[in-house]
Design an enzyme around this catalytic site. Structure first.
Site, short mmCIF file in Angstrom:
data_model
loop_
_atom_site.label_atom_id
_atom_site.label_comp_id
_atom_site.label_asym_id
_atom_site.label_seq_id
_atom_site.Cartn_x
_atom_site.Cartn_y
_atom_site.Cartn_z
N GLU A 53 -15.67 36.38 -40.94
CA GLU A 53 -13.92 36.93 -41.54
C GLU A 53 -13.29 36.53 -42.44
O GLU A 53 -13.42 35.22 -42.66
CB GLU A 53 -13.25 36.61 -40.07
CG GLU A 53 -12.01 37.41 -39.89
CD GLU A 53 -11.06 36.98 -38.57
OE1 GLU A 53 -11.84 36.30 -37.90
OE2 GLU A 53 -9.78 37.39 -38.65
N ARG A 280 -23.49 26.23 -31.86
CA ARG A 280 -22.77 26.28 -33.31
C ARG A 280 -22.92 24.82 -33.64
O ARG A 280 -23.42 23.97 -33.07
CB ARG A 280 -21.32 26.16 -32.77
CG ARG A 280 -20.25 27.03 -33.06
CD ARG A 280 -19.00 26.83 -32.51
NE ARG A 280 -18.01 26.57 -33.64
CZ ARG A 280 -17.70 27.74 -34.03
NH1 ARG A 280 -17.96 28.77 -33.92
NH2 ARG A 280 -16.79 27.27 -35.20
N LYS A 290 -12.13 26.92 -39.09
CA LYS A 290 -11.33 27.38 -40.40
C LYS A 290 -9.88 26.85 -40.04
O LYS A 290 -9.29 26.63 -41.05
CB LYS A 290 -11.50 28.89 -40.33
CG LYS A 290 -12.76 28.96 -41.41
CD LYS A 290 -12.71 30.65 -41.66
CE LYS A 290 -13.41 31.44 -40.57
NZ LYS A 290 -13.81 32.81 -40.67
P1 ATP Z 1 -14.15 29.33 -37.32
O1 ATP Z 1 -14.40 28.92 -35.82
O2 ATP Z 1 -14.44 28.14 -38.29
O3 ATP Z 1 -12.99 29.97 -37.63
P2 ATP Z 1 -15.54 31.71 -37.10
O4 ATP Z 1 -16.30 31.65 -36.11
O5 ATP Z 1 -13.88 32.13 -36.65
O6 ATP Z 1 -15.56 30.21 -37.75
P3 ATP Z 1 -16.36 33.69 -38.65
O7 ATP Z 1 -16.11 33.87 -40.04
O8 ATP Z 1 -15.92 34.57 -37.65
O9 ATP Z 1 -15.91 32.26 -38.37
O10 ATP Z 1 -17.96 33.47 -38.45
C1 ATP Z 1 -18.99 34.17 -39.15
C2 ATP Z 1 -20.29 33.77 -38.31
O11 ATP Z 1 -20.51 32.50 -38.62
C3 ATP Z 1 -20.10 34.14 -37.03
O12 ATP Z 1 -21.38 34.79 -36.50
C4 ATP Z 1 -20.26 32.69 -36.18
O13 ATP Z 1 -20.99 32.89 -35.15
C5 ATP Z 1 -20.79 31.96 -37.47
N1 ATP Z 1 -20.39 30.59 -37.21
C6 ATP Z 1 -19.30 29.86 -37.50
N2 ATP Z 1 -18.99 28.70 -37.24
C7 ATP Z 1 -20.37 28.53 -37.08
C8 ATP Z 1 -20.81 27.02 -36.82
N3 ATP Z 1 -20.27 26.08 -36.66
N4 ATP Z 1 -22.22 27.01 -36.73
C9 ATP Z 1 -22.91 28.18 -36.60
N5 ATP Z 1 -22.58 29.34 -36.88
C10 ATP Z 1 -21.24 29.39 -37.03
MG MG Z 2 -14.35 34.26 -35.58
#
Ligand code: ATP
Ligand code: MG
Length: 800
Positions: A53, A280, A290
């Site tokens: 995102e 994760r 984030k």
């Molecule tokens: P955050 O929790 O940091 O805001 P998010 O999941 O909202 O992260 P996205 O931009 O939606 O961030 O994530 C894109 C992809 O990266 C998703 O498929 C998510 O599953 C993966 N992802 C995000 N954080 C991690 C992590 N710590 N370990 C593994 N994969 C991750």
């Molecule tokens: Mg997300």
């Protein structure tokens, strides 16, 4: 950025997949895909996507998802991985994030080719799908307020109840939904919901929201829309639109899978993508969310998203971390089904190991102290040849370092009253100046007011030029230095871990972000002095500052005169040393591999660590074991004491020796690796056995795995257990030492470089390094340089 003189593969280029080396699958997702391919489930296709995102910068957790999705695509013929921006939420998204994310994915070494997609491009299609659901009676417009919707949903123990609007007719729903789109209603007046089951055990299935009204400007679609699809509706359909086969996401989406499948089923989508969740990445001493990272930026607790202390890709890049180190780390931690917090030392290990291969060594004095050589001619400067890779066979290259009467040495390298085992400079003591001469301290000058030493006076021995004494006289310390009149003033930023606690999440969630921070995470030195050779290098060049660590010149510093360096990582892990000092016996640790073989003569920092604390024990059983290990197994006393101290450690050691047959090497592993890894926890809880440790040591002794490779294998054994040979193979760390696999590489290389072969034969023997380097590169760094050197040497002699 790589130093222009750096040899070896560039990290922008990924190693070509060997295909054949990739079996068996290294994690459950790859196993699942292999099975799907075997059964022809998705017609043998493998199509993944990485769906960020664009509401912040990517962090190392995303790197794990990137390596997984793009990695899997690369491993299969015709496999593809799309980059898709999941930009369905107008309020927090921004084009600047979308651009930064693309830069980061590319920098990590991955390529989406022409498959850059935006969920916002599907808004029209998603809208049509929503109307289809309404027409089929599978969705309705609800006019309850947000609070009412929450109340009606029930709890985990109580079923929800139906909204009075649930029974609206298809016509009513279609009319309302169209008017929602047309902008007739305020935010929150209505929502579109799936009609599923208000008493479903999975709360997400109790008529989830599909669309809501948001009169907000979208960074791509502008004001065209005032209704926006929810993640659960948009994501599965975006996957379907793009023909994704395997939709991989982190564990927090586990419950969303039911809804993912429901939407696709309800809309008769075929073929259907399938969602699989993986753990994760959580990393010690940092936060990977984030939201929290943004808070650090917004509250000015760091200098921006690319602050080198941030776990963001931009921060890591600015810190001097290489993409290959990040990829290696992701490989090393693997993909599991259960969340865990990864030891940050693993990341630091991968960073050191990678930089060790490619960063040239230079000399920088961080905290200068003036040194005057009283018998060196005034006004004279001589240029001394200093190798960039003093320890490393395949790499060549050197620079000229000016030497003169007045130098700077490290303030820490001089003590007027040296403690025991301080082997550096002190009055009357002789030491080596790296690549230069032996010098002996004859006098000091002090500030009369403070008593602080401001100058050290030495004599030098002209016969020791180059750093060796013709009469075989030995010195215990070797110091780095710079010439006072030629050195460049530099600012050096010593970065350390951003958080002071291994698990900051709890404090952070409690709103105590600032409390969790490490107050020492940045120390700026403004009067460091660096050798002049670096002036020619572009910003972003990586170095090892001898005896100090890995540093990178800051790429964001625009003023040409500003020489600013960021510390990427220290040479060895002083942090865990501080943390474990009370628990762990202090012994002289042999230098870590990354310091290179020669570092043994680079002073005594490790030796000093052992001063004062005895590794002897008062336990008679332990003392007896220690004696036996010295007498019968030939262990050095210090190692014997550590290994013998606890019965459980001793029996692990003995089991390992019975497999490996090399007690000294096993002891070395126990002291340096096993005890570090288990960090004061009972050794019986470690997931590996003594026999497996012995097998690992044996692999190294046989040359089947390099010592560096073995460290990674060990890290994996300590994480999950398992047989070292299979782990080495799975991680691709087993060295092709058999001449069978090297021979064709060497033959091809010699054939392609006939001019260099001829030059070699004419006496340019320095070219051996070139050939060895090329073979190492062709073997993706896995071959043992010693074996390569020997085989290449033999071949060149052969053809003579
Ligand atoms: P955050 O929790 O940091 O805001 P998010 O999941 O909202 O992260 P996205 O931009 O939606 O961030 O994530 C894109 C992809 O990266 C998703 O498929 C998510 O599953 C993966 N992802 C995000 N954080 C991690 C992590 N710590 N370990 C593994 N994969 C991750
Ligand atoms: Mg997300």
């Amino acid at each position: 950025m790589r130093h222009p003189k750096a040899a070896g593969p560039t990290h922008e280029t990924l190693p070509v997949e060997g295909g054949a080396r990739r079996s068996p699958p290294s994690d459950f997702i790859r196993a699942l895909i292999a099975e799907d391919n075997a059964t022809g489930k998705h017609g043998g296709r493998v199509a993944t996507r990485f769906p960020p995102e664009p509401n912040g910068y990517l962090h190392i957790g995303h790197a794990k998802a990137i390596c997984l999705n793009f990695g899997i695509a690369r491993e299969h013929d015709g496999g593809t991985c799309n980059l898709r921006f999941d930009d369905t939420n107008p309020s927090s998204e921004d084009i600047k994030y979308a651009e930064a994310i693309q830069q980061d994915v590319r920098w990590l070494g991955f390529d989406w080719e022409d498959r850059l997609y935006f969920a916002s491009d599907y808004f029209e299609r998603l809208y049509e799908y929503a109307e289809q659901l309404i027409r089929e009676g599978k969705a309705y417009v609800d006019s309850l307020s947000e609070t009412e919707i929450r109340e009606y949903r029930g709890t985990v123990t109580e079923p929800g109840k139906a909204s009075p609007y649930r029974s609206r007719t298809v016509e009513e729903n279609l009319d309302l939904f169209r008017r929602m789109r047309a902008g007739e209603f305020e935010d929150g007046a209505h929502v579109l919901r799936a009609k599923i089951d208000m008493s479903a055990a999975n709360m997400l299935m109790r008529d989830p929201l599909l669309y809501r009204i948001r009169h907000a400007h979208h960074y791509r679609t502008g004001d065209h829309w005032c209704i926006y699809p929810m993640y659960d509706f948009a994501h599965c359909l975006s996957d379907a639109i793009e023909g994704i086969t395997h939709s991989l996401c982190s564990l927090e989406f586990k419950d969303n899978r039911d809804l993912y499948d429901w939407v696709l089923e309800a809309l008769h989508v075929d073929p259907r993508p399938e969602q699989t969740e993986f753990a994760r990445l959580n990393l010690e001493y940092t936060v990977l969310s984030k939201r929290h990272l943004r808070k650090l930026v917004d509250e000015g607790l760091v200098e921006g998203w690319d602050d080198p202390r941030m776990p963001t890709i931009a921060g890591l890049r600015r810190r001097g971390v290489t993409p290959s180190a990040i990829r290696r780390f992701c490989d090393l931690i693997g993909v599991a089904r259960v969340d865990s917090r990864v030891d940050i030392e693993k990341l630091e290990y991968c960073i050191r190991d990678d930089l060790n291969q490619q960063a040239p060594r230079v000399m920088c004095v961080l905290r200068p102290l003036r040194l005057v050589i009283v018998n060196y001619p005034e006004g004279q400067t001589e240029m001394l040849d200093a190798p960039y890779y003093p320890h490393d066979v395949p790499k060549e290259g050197s620079r000229q370092v000016p030497f003169s009467r007045e130098l700077y040495i490290e303030r820490d390298d001089f003590r007027e009253d040296p403690p025991r085992k301080f082997f550096r400079l002190s009055p009357g003591r002789e030491v080596r100046l790296r690549y230069a001469y032996y010098v002996t301290c004859v006098d000091v000058v002090k500030d009369p007011a403070t008593g602080e030493v401001t100058e050290v006076h030495c004599t030098y021995d002209p016969a020791t030029k180059g750093g060796d004494s013709p009469d075989g006289r030995k010195v215990k310390g070797t110091l780095h230095w710079v010439s006072r009149n030629a050195a460049l003033p530099a600012t050096v930023r010593l970065y350390d871990r951003l958080f002071g606690v291994a698990n900051p999440d709890e404090l952070v969630q409690a709103g105590e972000l600032a409390k969790a921070l490490n107050p020492q995470s940045l120390v700026t030195l403004t009067d460091s002095m660096i050798e002049p050779s670096v002036a020619a290098d572009p910003p972003g060049t990586q170095y090892q500052f001898e005896r100090q660590g890995y540093f990178v010149s800051d790429a964001t510093e625009s003023s040409p005169s500003a020489v600013v360096f960021n510390r990427t990582v220290e040479l060895r892990d002083t942090w865990s040393k501080q943390q474990t000092d009370d628990r762990q016996p202090k012994v002289r640790r042999p230098q870590r591999a990354e310091q290179g073989a020669k570092s043994a003569n680079l002073g005594d920092r490790t030796a000093e660590g052992s001063s004062g604390v005895s590794s002897k024990t008062s336990d008679p059983a332990a003392a007896g074991r220690a004696q036996r290990y010295v007498a019968e197994l030939g262990l050095p006393e210090a190692d014997a004491a550590v290994v013998a101290r606890e019965e459980a450690v001793a029996s692990l050691f003995e089991a390992a020796v019975s497999v490996s047959g090399n007690p000294r090497h096993v002891a070395n592993w126990v002291v340096n690796d096993v005890l570090r890894e288990t960090k004061g926890r009972p050794i019986g809880e470690a997931p590996f056995t003594g026999a497996e440790l012995g097998a690992l040591v044996k692999l190294v002794d046989q040359g089947s795995v390099s010592r560096n490779g073995a460290k990674l294998v060990f890290a994996e054994m300590a994480r999950m257990g398992g047989d070292p040979a299979s782990i080495a193979e799975r991680l691709g760390l087993d060295t092709p030492t058999d001449t069978g696999s090297l021979e064709p590489i060497i033959d091809k290389l010699l054939a392609e470089n006939q001019d260099k072969v001829a030059a070699f034969r004419e006496g340019r023997t320095g070219l051996l390094g070139f050939f060895v380097g090329q073979v190492m590169k062709a073997s993706e760094g896995k071959a043992d340089p010693k074996v390569v050197k020997e085989r290449v040497g033999a071949k060149l002699a052969d053809t003579r």
